[in-house]
Design a protein around this motif. Structure first.
Motif, short mmCIF file in Angstrom:
data_model
loop_
_atom_site.label_atom_id
_atom_site.label_comp_id
_atom_site.label_asym_id
_atom_site.label_seq_id
_atom_site.Cartn_x
_atom_site.Cartn_y
_atom_site.Cartn_z
N ASN A 41 0.83 -1.21 0.00
CA ASN A 41 0.00 0.00 0.00
C ASN A 41 0.86 1.26 0.00
OD1 ASN A 41 0.57 0.88 2.68
ND2 ASN A 41 -0.97 -0.51 3.50
N GLU A 42 0.22 2.37 -0.28
CA GLU A 42 0.93 3.64 -0.44
C GLU A 42 1.68 4.04 0.83
OE1 GLU A 42 -0.23 8.31 -1.30
OE2 GLU A 42 -1.71 6.75 -1.69
N PHE A 43 1.07 3.86 1.99
CA PHE A 43 1.71 4.23 3.25
C PHE A 43 3.01 3.46 3.46
CE2 PHE A 43 2.40 3.45 7.79
CZ PHE A 43 2.56 4.76 8.23
N LYS A 44 2.98 2.16 3.26
CA LYS A 44 4.19 1.34 3.46
C LYS A 44 5.27 1.70 2.44
CE LYS A 44 2.19 -2.66 5.72
NZ LYS A 44 2.01 -4.11 5.69
N LEU A 45 4.86 1.99 1.22
CA LEU A 45 5.82 2.37 0.19
C LEU A 45 6.52 3.68 0.57
CD1 LEU A 45 7.09 1.92 -2.60
CD2 LEU A 45 5.16 3.19 -3.57
N LYS A 46 5.75 4.67 0.98
CA LYS A 46 6.32 5.95 1.37
C LYS A 46 7.22 5.82 2.60
CE LYS A 46 2.74 8.93 -0.54
NZ LYS A 46 1.64 9.87 -0.23
N ARG A 47 6.80 5.04 3.57
CA ARG A 47 7.60 4.84 4.78
C ARG A 47 8.91 4.13 4.45
NH1 ARG A 47 4.92 1.46 9.36
NH2 ARG A 47 5.43 -0.14 7.85
N GLY A 48 8.84 3.10 3.62
CA GLY A 48 10.04 2.39 3.21
C GLY A 48 10.99 3.28 2.42
N PHE A 49 10.44 4.10 1.55
CA PHE A 49 11.26 5.04 0.76
C PHE A 49 12.00 5.99 1.70
CE2 PHE A 49 12.29 8.73 -1.73
CZ PHE A 49 12.57 8.24 -2.99
N ARG A 50 11.28 6.55 2.67
CA ARG A 50 11.89 7.49 3.61
C ARG A 50 12.97 6.82 4.45
NH1 ARG A 50 10.93 12.43 5.43
NH2 ARG A 50 8.93 12.61 4.38
N GLN A 51 12.75 5.59 4.88
CA GLN A 51 13.74 4.88 5.67
C GLN A 51 15.00 4.60 4.85
OE1 GLN A 51 11.56 1.45 7.02
NE2 GLN A 51 10.90 2.46 8.91
N PHE A 52 14.83 4.27 3.61
CA PHE A 52 15.97 3.92 2.76
C PHE A 52 16.76 5.14 2.31
CE2 PHE A 52 18.03 2.59 -1.20
CZ PHE A 52 18.66 1.43 -0.78
N PHE A 53 16.05 6.19 1.90
CA PHE A 53 16.71 7.38 1.33
C PHE A 53 16.85 8.55 2.29
CE2 PHE A 53 15.04 5.22 -2.48
CZ PHE A 53 16.21 5.11 -3.21
N GLN A 54 16.30 8.44 3.51
CA GLN A 54 16.31 9.50 4.50
C GLN A 54 15.66 10.80 4.00
OE1 GLN A 54 19.40 7.52 4.39
NE2 GLN A 54 18.22 6.45 5.93
#
Length: 80
Positions: free
Chosen positions: A5-18
């Motif tokens: 889902n969109e929330f998990k994608l955005k959270r994962g992106f932020r964790q990976f790329f800061q």
């Protein structure tokens, strides 16, 4: 399409790329604009359109926020 889902994608992106997805997009646009300013003689307005800004004032504001100076000033300093 990614299978999450969109929330998990955005959270994962932020964790990976800061940084968030939108911040990453703005940074990519600004880096491309900086490259075009330094390597071409294209007008600033044309560069703004090329990197996705319809309004020159919005582009200049975003550029100044990112690099601490206006696009015109960066270009002048690079040629001095």
């Amino acid at each position: 399409q990614a299978g999450i889902n969109e929330f998990k994608l955005k959270r994962g992106f932020r964790q990976f790329f800061q940084m968030g997805i939108f911040d990453c997009l703005v940074m990519a646009r600004m880096e491309k604009a900086r490259e075009l300013l330094l390597d071409t003689d294209l007008p600033v307005k044309s560069i703004a359109l090329d990197v996705g800004y319809r309004r020159l004032t919005s582009f200049v504001t975003a550029f100044r926020k990112c690099f601490g100076q206006s696009p015109g000033r960066l270009r002048k300093q690079s040629r001095a």
